[in-house]
Design an enzyme around this catalytic site. Structure first.
Site, PDB file in Angstrom:
ATOM      1  N   CYS A 159       0.830  -1.209   0.000  1.00  0.00           N
ATOM      2  CA  CYS A 159       0.000   0.000   0.000  1.00  0.00           C
ATOM      3  C   CYS A 159       0.868   1.265   0.000  1.00  0.00           C
ATOM      4  CB  CYS A 159      -0.951  -0.020   1.191  1.00  0.00           C
ATOM      5  SG  CYS A 159      -0.191  -0.527   2.755  1.00  0.00           S
TER       6      CYS A 159
HETATM    7  N1  LIG Z   1      -4.223  -4.153   5.411  1.00  0.00           N
HETATM    8  C1  LIG Z   1      -3.703  -3.484   4.391  1.00  0.00           C
HETATM    9  O1  LIG Z   1      -3.949  -2.282   4.197  1.00  0.00           O
HETATM   10  C2  LIG Z   1      -2.802  -4.192   3.423  1.00  0.00           C
HETATM   11  C3  LIG Z   1      -2.383  -3.496   2.280  1.00  0.00           C
HETATM   12  C4  LIG Z   1      -1.536  -4.150   1.352  1.00  0.00           C
HETATM   13  C5  LIG Z   1      -1.135  -5.446   1.594  1.00  0.00           C
HETATM   14  N2  LIG Z   1      -1.547  -6.093   2.731  1.00  0.00           N
HETATM   15  C6  LIG Z   1      -1.104  -7.471   2.927  1.00  0.00           C
HETATM   16  O2  LIG Z   1      -2.220  -8.330   2.710  1.00  0.00           O
HETATM   17  C7  LIG Z   1      -2.133  -9.475   3.555  1.00  0.00           C
HETATM   18  C8  LIG Z   1      -3.411  -9.570   4.374  1.00  0.00           C
HETATM   19  O3  LIG Z   1      -3.521  -8.389   5.179  1.00  0.00           O
HETATM   20  P1  LIG Z   1      -4.790  -8.098   6.102  1.00  0.00           P
HETATM   21  O4  LIG Z   1      -4.629  -6.690   6.548  1.00  0.00           O
HETATM   22  O5  LIG Z   1      -6.046  -8.509   5.414  1.00  0.00           O
HETATM   23  O6  LIG Z   1      -4.500  -9.107   7.337  1.00  0.00           O
HETATM   24  P2  LIG Z   1      -5.528  -9.647   8.446  1.00  0.00           P
HETATM   25  O7  LIG Z   1      -6.658  -8.700   8.599  1.00  0.00           O
HETATM   26  O8  LIG Z   1      -4.697  -9.943   9.638  1.00  0.00           O
HETATM   27  O9  LIG Z   1      -6.075 -11.020   7.813  1.00  0.00           O
HETATM   28  C9  LIG Z   1      -5.251 -12.157   7.670  1.00  0.00           C
HETATM   29  C10 LIG Z   1      -6.060 -13.327   7.136  1.00  0.00           C
HETATM   30  O10 LIG Z   1      -5.220 -14.484   7.048  1.00  0.00           O
HETATM   31  C11 LIG Z   1      -5.747 -15.545   7.876  1.00  0.00           C
HETATM   32  N3  LIG Z   1      -4.602 -16.208   8.510  1.00  0.00           N
HETATM   33  C12 LIG Z   1      -3.814 -15.744   9.514  1.00  0.00           C
HETATM   34  N4  LIG Z   1      -2.813 -16.634   9.790  1.00  0.00           N
HETATM   35  C13 LIG Z   1      -2.989 -17.690   8.950  1.00  0.00           C
HETATM   36  C14 LIG Z   1      -2.309 -18.912   8.752  1.00  0.00           C
HETATM   37  N5  LIG Z   1      -1.230 -19.245   9.484  1.00  0.00           N
HETATM   38  N6  LIG Z   1      -2.773 -19.771   7.810  1.00  0.00           N
HETATM   39  C15 LIG Z   1      -3.866 -19.472   7.071  1.00  0.00           C
HETATM   40  N7  LIG Z   1      -4.562 -18.324   7.215  1.00  0.00           N
HETATM   41  C16 LIG Z   1      -4.121 -17.424   8.136  1.00  0.00           C
HETATM   42  C17 LIG Z   1      -6.651 -14.843   8.879  1.00  0.00           C
HETATM   43  O11 LIG Z   1      -7.636 -15.758   9.359  1.00  0.00           O
HETATM   44  P3  LIG Z   1      -8.352 -15.561  10.827  1.00  0.00           P
HETATM   45  O12 LIG Z   1      -8.835 -14.144  10.870  1.00  0.00           O
HETATM   46  O13 LIG Z   1      -9.474 -16.553  10.777  1.00  0.00           O
HETATM   47  O14 LIG Z   1      -7.332 -15.854  11.845  1.00  0.00           O
HETATM   48  C18 LIG Z   1      -7.243 -13.723   8.019  1.00  0.00           C
HETATM   49  O15 LIG Z   1      -8.269 -14.239   7.195  1.00  0.00           O
HETATM   50  C19 LIG Z   1      -0.881  -9.258   4.444  1.00  0.00           C
HETATM   51  O16 LIG Z   1       0.191  -9.991   3.919  1.00  0.00           O
HETATM   52  C20 LIG Z   1      -0.626  -7.760   4.336  1.00  0.00           C
HETATM   53  O17 LIG Z   1       0.735  -7.418   4.507  1.00  0.00           O
HETATM   54  C21 LIG Z   1      -2.382  -5.497   3.626  1.00  0.00           C
END
Ligand SMILES: NC(=O)c1ccc[n+]([C@@H]2O[C@H](COP(=O)([O-])OP(=O)(O)OC[C@H]3O[C@@H](n4cnc5c(N)ncnc54)[C@H](OP(=O)(O)O)[C@@H]3O)[C@@H](O)[C@H]2O)c1
Length: 354
Positions: A159
């Site tokens: 981002c």
């Molecule tokens: N947030 C942003 O603005 C943003 C922007 C660009 C890129 N990203 C990237 O996108 C990715 C997701 O970000 P997010 O913000 O959506 O994260 P998040 O809200 O923490 O969601 C993570 C997801 O992955 C699942 N998960 C966690 N540990 C796992 C494991 N060991 N095995 C399988 N599933 C697992 C979680 O399931 P549960 O909830 O059921 O535990 C949840 O569905 C990250 O790599 C982040 O760096 C995020």
């Protein structure tokens, strides 16, 4: 594109997180896709409505564990991988190993760095899928759409990095600024840190305050160095400092550039020309700057260029929604390119204001 104009079968790994929810928001009304598989970790076994009540009116598959998924039987045309960094390499290797015809867009940082040694240095562990890294295409759509079109695996940019790259890459390519004199001062909303509970992200720790973090060593520096070096045609090491601001969505980058070869108005002209036909990059009139509220919930990046009162310098401001253009919106944009759909399909939301 799926045969006979059928809807593409889509899976979302990590559908119970913030970027997962944003993917669902964008994919539910998308006319060319059908959501057939959703995974979660702690929330596996729940319905999507249990986790995100806003999706209760829609018919969606239940959240299931990623473990033991039968990727071949799932028959996905494309999977979005919205898992924490470090978990994704193995997950995508398993998916593409079992179902080689499936395409994948990874939202994590796991496939963004082409140099495996740099990956190991910045992330503290060896890459778990080096063969797949070789075929991964870095998916800053406006710059790499010709490669994205042919890719099986796209590494969706970060981002912060999208917000800084869209204004700076055309200027570096045009040799309009000094590559050694770039300072990116970026501020992000709290959803950038994901949904998992962390003490430092409590309301009482973040509200009524504002702070820098990752000072001098944030991992997005590696991605910026990689892409700025490619644009400049020589090594670039960038100065970048992220800040956390108590709002839900949005990134604002204030970027200081020096060593201008021409007037600040000329930088503006370069960006206007470069993005004249881009649906998701809007260059504001010279001297005006964007706000995060102008792009909230949309797939847009707004860019403004202003003169510094010191000769040879300019100030650029760039704003996007970290969950949309900074993650899930750009991921859907890449999906559209990969599956042969018009790039704007499902992404024409106007910003939500107020
Ligand atoms: N947030 C942003 O603005 C943003 C922007 C660009 C890129 N990203 C990237 O996108 C990715 C997701 O970000 P997010 O913000 O959506 O994260 P998040 O809200 O923490 O969601 C993570 C997801 O992955 C699942 N998960 C966690 N540990 C796992 C494991 N060991 N095995 C399988 N599933 C697992 C979680 O399931 P549960 O909830 O059921 O535990 C949840 O569905 C990250 O790599 C982040 O760096 C995020």
């Amino acid at each position: 594109m799926p045969a006979n104009d059928k809807k593409a079968k889509i899976g979302v790994l990590g559908a119970s997180g913030y970027t997962g929810a944003e993917l669902l928001r964008l994919l539910i009304p998308h006319p060319k896709v059908e959501i057939v598989l959703l995974t979660a970790d702690r929330r596996a076994g729940k319905t999507v409505a249990d986790v995100f009540p806003q999706f209760a009116p829609y018919d969606l598959p239940a959240l299931r564990s990623i473990d033991g998924a039968d990727w071949k039987a799932a028959g996905l045309d494309l999977a979005f991988c919205a898992l924490p960094h470090g978990t994704t390499q193995k997950a995508i290797a398993a998916l593409l190993g079992a179902a080689p015809a499936t395409k994948a867009v990874d939202l994590s940082a796991d496939f963004r760095l082409a140099d495996l040694a740099a990956y190991e240095r910045w992330y503290g562990h060896a890459h778990a899928a080096p063969e797949l890294q070789k075929e991964a295409v870095y998916g800053l759509t406006e710059i790499y759409r010709h490669k994205v079109k042919a890719a099986r695996l796209v590494a969706n940019p970060g981002c912060y990095t999208t917000c800084a790259q869209l204004p700076l890459i055309p200027l570096l390519k045009a040799k309009a600024i000094d590559p050694d004199e770039i300072v990116v001062d970026a501020k992000s909303g709290m959803t950038g840190a994901g949904r998992a509970a962390k003490e430092e992200m409590l309301f009482s720790e973040v509200s009524e305050g504002f702070h820098a973090y990752g000072v001098g060593h944030h991992r997005h520096m590696a991605e910026l160095d990689q892409e700025f070096s490619l644009a400049a045609g020589r090594e670039v090491i960038v100065s970048f400092t992220p800040h956390l601001t108590p709002m839900n969505r949005g990134i604002l980058s204030t970027i200081y550039v020096r060593g201008l070869k021409a007037q600040p108005q000329d930088l503006h002209a370069v960006l206007l020309k470069c993005y004249a036909k881009e649906p998701f990059v809007h260059v504001l009139p010279f001297g005006t700057v964007p706000q995060t509220r102008h792009v909230r919930g949309s797939n847009m990046t707004f860019i403004g260029v202003a003169a510094d009162r010191i000769a040879g310098r300019a100030i650029i401001c760039s704003a996007l929604d970290n969950l949309t253009k900074g993650a899930s919106g750009q991921a859907v944009q890449n999906m559209n390119v990969m599956l042969g759909y018009p790039e704007t399909t499902g992404l024409e939301q106007v910003a939500l204001f107020p």
